[in-house]
Motif scaffolding. Structure first.
Motif, PDB file in Angstrom:
ATOM      1  N   TYR A  78       0.833  -1.205   0.000  1.00  0.00           N
ATOM      2  CA  TYR A  78       0.000   0.000   0.000  1.00  0.00           C
ATOM      3  C   TYR A  78       0.865   1.251   0.000  1.00  0.00           C
ATOM      4  O   TYR A  78       0.611   2.197  -0.762  1.00  0.00           O
ATOM      5  CB  TYR A  78      -0.911  -0.035   1.223  1.00  0.00           C
ATOM      6  CG  TYR A  78      -1.865   1.135   1.325  1.00  0.00           C
ATOM      7  CD1 TYR A  78      -2.956   1.246   0.479  1.00  0.00           C
ATOM      8  CD2 TYR A  78      -1.681   2.125   2.294  1.00  0.00           C
ATOM      9  CE1 TYR A  78      -3.838   2.308   0.579  1.00  0.00           C
ATOM     10  CE2 TYR A  78      -2.556   3.197   2.399  1.00  0.00           C
ATOM     11  CZ  TYR A  78      -3.631   3.283   1.541  1.00  0.00           C
ATOM     12  OH  TYR A  78      -4.493   4.338   1.649  1.00  0.00           O
ATOM     13  N   ASP A  98       2.531   1.799  -3.375  1.00  0.00           N
ATOM     14  CA  ASP A  98       1.654   1.894  -4.544  1.00  0.00           C
ATOM     15  C   ASP A  98       1.847   3.257  -5.225  1.00  0.00           C
ATOM     16  O   ASP A  98       1.754   4.304  -4.597  1.00  0.00           O
ATOM     17  CB  ASP A  98       0.193   1.737  -4.102  1.00  0.00           C
ATOM     18  CG  ASP A  98      -0.732   1.428  -5.269  1.00  0.00           C
ATOM     19  OD1 ASP A  98      -0.594   2.084  -6.320  1.00  0.00           O
ATOM     20  OD2 ASP A  98      -1.581   0.535  -5.138  1.00  0.00           O
ATOM     21  N   ASN A 133      -0.053   4.794  -7.057  1.00  0.00           N
ATOM     22  CA  ASN A 133      -1.305   5.559  -7.092  1.00  0.00           C
ATOM     23  C   ASN A 133      -1.766   6.003  -5.707  1.00  0.00           C
ATOM     24  O   ASN A 133      -2.912   6.442  -5.545  1.00  0.00           O
ATOM     25  CB  ASN A 133      -2.407   4.715  -7.743  1.00  0.00           C
ATOM     26  CG  ASN A 133      -2.084   4.371  -9.187  1.00  0.00           C
ATOM     27  OD1 ASN A 133      -1.804   5.252  -9.990  1.00  0.00           O
ATOM     28  ND2 ASN A 133      -2.103   3.086  -9.503  1.00  0.00           N
ATOM     29  N   LEU A 134      -0.882   5.912  -4.717  1.00  0.00           N
ATOM     30  CA  LEU A 134      -1.239   6.356  -3.371  1.00  0.00           C
ATOM     31  C   LEU A 134      -1.585   7.846  -3.395  1.00  0.00           C
ATOM     32  O   LEU A 134      -0.832   8.652  -3.952  1.00  0.00           O
ATOM     33  CB  LEU A 134      -0.057   6.124  -2.415  1.00  0.00           C
ATOM     34  CG  LEU A 134      -0.327   6.365  -0.928  1.00  0.00           C
ATOM     35  CD1 LEU A 134      -1.228   5.259  -0.379  1.00  0.00           C
ATOM     36  CD2 LEU A 134       0.986   6.407  -0.150  1.00  0.00           C
ATOM     37  N   ARG A 159      -9.105  -3.279   4.919  1.00  0.00           N
ATOM     38  CA  ARG A 159      -8.733  -2.781   3.595  1.00  0.00           C
ATOM     39  C   ARG A 159      -7.447  -3.397   3.057  1.00  0.00           C
ATOM     40  O   ARG A 159      -7.070  -3.137   1.913  1.00  0.00           O
ATOM     41  CB  ARG A 159      -8.602  -1.253   3.634  1.00  0.00           C
ATOM     42  CG  ARG A 159      -9.912  -0.547   3.923  1.00  0.00           C
ATOM     43  CD  ARG A 159      -9.806   0.955   3.675  1.00  0.00           C
ATOM     44  NE  ARG A 159     -11.012   1.659   4.068  1.00  0.00           N
ATOM     45  CZ  ARG A 159     -11.187   2.968   3.945  1.00  0.00           C
ATOM     46  NH1 ARG A 159     -10.222   3.703   3.425  1.00  0.00           N
ATOM     47  NH2 ARG A 159     -12.303   3.554   4.348  1.00  0.00           N
ATOM     48  N   ASN A 203      -8.039  -5.115  -0.227  1.00  0.00           N
ATOM     49  CA  ASN A 203      -8.496  -4.369  -1.398  1.00  0.00           C
ATOM     50  C   ASN A 203      -7.629  -4.563  -2.644  1.00  0.00           C
ATOM     51  O   ASN A 203      -8.101  -4.399  -3.756  1.00  0.00           O
ATOM     52  CB  ASN A 203      -8.570  -2.870  -1.087  1.00  0.00           C
ATOM     53  CG  ASN A 203      -9.722  -2.547  -0.148  1.00  0.00           C
ATOM     54  OD1 ASN A 203     -10.445  -3.426   0.278  1.00  0.00           O
ATOM     55  ND2 ASN A 203      -9.871  -1.283   0.181  1.00  0.00           N
ATOM     56  N   LEU A 236      -4.337   0.094  -5.667  1.00  0.00           N
ATOM     57  CA  LEU A 236      -5.207   1.255  -5.814  1.00  0.00           C
ATOM     58  C   LEU A 236      -5.493   1.518  -7.289  1.00  0.00           C
ATOM     59  O   LEU A 236      -4.669   1.188  -8.158  1.00  0.00           O
ATOM     60  CB  LEU A 236      -4.554   2.488  -5.196  1.00  0.00           C
ATOM     61  CG  LEU A 236      -4.364   2.449  -3.678  1.00  0.00           C
ATOM     62  CD1 LEU A 236      -3.473   3.610  -3.234  1.00  0.00           C
ATOM     63  CD2 LEU A 236      -5.694   2.513  -2.963  1.00  0.00           C
ATOM     64  N   ARG A 252      -4.499   6.919 -10.699  1.00  0.00           N
ATOM     65  CA  ARG A 252      -4.876   8.287 -10.341  1.00  0.00           C
ATOM     66  C   ARG A 252      -5.193   9.127 -11.573  1.00  0.00           C
ATOM     67  O   ARG A 252      -5.981  10.053 -11.506  1.00  0.00           O
ATOM     68  CB  ARG A 252      -3.752   8.949  -9.551  1.00  0.00           C
ATOM     69  CG  ARG A 252      -3.501   8.283  -8.209  1.00  0.00           C
ATOM     70  CD  ARG A 252      -2.295   8.867  -7.524  1.00  0.00           C
ATOM     71  NE  ARG A 252      -2.448  10.285  -7.275  1.00  0.00           N
ATOM     72  CZ  ARG A 252      -1.485  11.052  -6.763  1.00  0.00           C
ATOM     73  NH1 ARG A 252      -0.301  10.533  -6.489  1.00  0.00           N
ATOM     74  NH2 ARG A 252      -1.700  12.325  -6.544  1.00  0.00           N
ATOM     75  N   GLN A 293     -14.137   1.144  -1.993  1.00  0.00           N
ATOM     76  CA  GLN A 293     -12.896   0.445  -2.298  1.00  0.00           C
ATOM     77  C   GLN A 293     -12.435   0.717  -3.726  1.00  0.00           C
ATOM     78  O   GLN A 293     -11.264   0.725  -4.018  1.00  0.00           O
ATOM     79  CB  GLN A 293     -13.103  -1.061  -2.099  1.00  0.00           C
ATOM     80  CG  GLN A 293     -13.392  -1.418  -0.635  1.00  0.00           C
ATOM     81  CD  GLN A 293     -13.579  -2.903  -0.438  1.00  0.00           C
ATOM     82  OE1 GLN A 293     -13.486  -3.662  -1.397  1.00  0.00           O
ATOM     83  NE2 GLN A 293     -13.838  -3.318   0.767  1.00  0.00           N
ATOM     84  N   THR A 294     -13.354   0.937  -4.650  1.00  0.00           N
ATOM     85  CA  THR A 294     -13.006   1.288  -6.032  1.00  0.00           C
ATOM     86  C   THR A 294     -13.775   2.543  -6.387  1.00  0.00           C
ATOM     87  O   THR A 294     -14.841   2.482  -7.005  1.00  0.00           O
ATOM     88  CB  THR A 294     -13.382   0.144  -6.985  1.00  0.00           C
ATOM     89  OG1 THR A 294     -14.771  -0.157  -6.816  1.00  0.00           O
ATOM     90  CG2 THR A 294     -12.558  -1.090  -6.694  1.00  0.00           C
ATOM     91  N   THR A 354     -10.820  10.157  -8.791  1.00  0.00           N
ATOM     92  CA  THR A 354      -9.426   9.770  -8.587  1.00  0.00           C
ATOM     93  C   THR A 354      -8.467  10.499  -9.507  1.00  0.00           C
ATOM     94  O   THR A 354      -7.260  10.281  -9.459  1.00  0.00           O
ATOM     95  CB  THR A 354      -9.263   8.263  -8.797  1.00  0.00           C
ATOM     96  OG1 THR A 354      -9.645   7.931 -10.134  1.00  0.00           O
ATOM     97  CG2 THR A 354     -10.131   7.479  -7.810  1.00  0.00           C
TER      98      THR A 354
END
Length: 299
Positions: free
Chosen positions: A219, A222, A224-225, A242, A245, A248, A251, A288-289, A295
């Motif tokens: 996480y 990632d 895309n954090l 999470r 999940n 991610l 973005r 979650q998505t 985003t």
């Protein structure tokens, strides 16, 4: 005739119970406010995450209630602990409502017979008498004894501060060092981490420390954090499982961000999306998505 709002009751020694005395003013106020709301709304102890904003409370307050055992974390928010044991269950409430409906119907028939001067039998008189008695005794959703009384010795033991030499487990320290959000609360995060890894008397362990460590490393790394202000609290991430999940969502969207010539419009959309994303996160509506529009960011 509309139903009056039911009453909520708490046990008389709540003020000195070990679970209660551990709490600060914020979690205490949240517990009382949430109890009042769930009794009036007849959710039977269920508290959706978005209600925190309505209660003017924080996720840290909710995490404290979970830590001491007054609330249980659920997928959609929280549940007052042992509602059916301490308070009126949904089944009991439904049965009482049906009994009132039947009694009211019989009473109405008896009154109609009297108003039209038809002969009234002894059974009709008994039904009318019982109906009047039922109206006099207001039906309430009784919130029974919240917590049993405890010996003074147990109270002192439960409220004693941690030893001066208390040290967090190495596995949690490593997880905490990896967690990417700055300014989080370590104490409440450890309570959520420990519950997930070790479980308690009411719930079995949900994940291993090794799996959690691997998940938080993925996480944090990632690409895309989101920015710091959009990363959820550690307690939220843990309580809502999470770690399951996966990666991610991108973005910049599937096309890699705004096209040339649309920079101004893309910046405005990104700004609006960021505010909307922040509002959803603060209110607890964290999908979650999340939708792609929420985003997108300027590269």
């Amino acid at each position: 005739m509309t139903d009056r709002a039911p009453w909520g009751k708490t046990y008389s020694d709540l003020w000195r119970h070990p679970k209660w005395v551990q709490l600060e003013a914020g979690p205490r106020a949240l517990w009382v406010t949430a109890l009042s709301w769930t009794v009036e709304s007849r959710t039977f102890g269920a508290i959706p995450t978005p209600m925190l904003a309505m209660f003017r409370a924080s996720e840290e307050d909710a995490a404290e209630l979970v830590r001491v055992g007054l609330w249980d974390a659920t997928k959609d928010g929280w549940q007052l602990h042992d509602w059916d044991h301490h308070q009126t269950s949904r089944e009991k409430f439904t049965a009482t409502s049906k009994a009132r409906a039947v009694s009211g119907s019989r009473g109405g028939k008896a009154r109609h017979a009297k108003s039209t001067r038809k002969s009234v039998t002894s059974d009709d008189r008994q039904i009318a008498k019982q109906t009047a008695s039922n109206r006099q005794a207001e039906v309430e959703v009784e919130v029974e004894e919240l917590l049993p009384p405890t010996p003074q010795g147990e109270l002192l033991a439960a409220t004693a501060p941690r030893p001066r030499g208390f040290v967090y487990p190495d596995s949690f320290e490593l997880w905490w060092k990896t967690w990417p959000k700055k300014g989080d609360t370590k104490k409440t995060a450890f309570a959520a981490w420990e519950k997930a890894v070790k479980g308690n008397r009411r719930q079995a362990a949900r994940v291993t420390a090794e799996h959690l460590q691997a998940a938080v490393e993925a996480y944090a790394a990632d690409r895309n954090l989101p920015e710091q202000q959009f990363i959820p609290l550690a307690t939220t991430w843990l309580n809502q499982d999470r770690w399951e999940n996966g990666p991610l969502p991108p973005r910049g969207g599937s096309r890699g961000g705004p096209q040339a010539g649309d920079t101004g419009r893309a910046m405005a959309q990104s700004y609006d999306a960021a505010r909307a994303y922040e509002a959803l996160e603060q209110s607890g509506y964290y999908d979650q998505t999340p939708p792609l529009a929420l985003t997108r960011r300027i590269a």
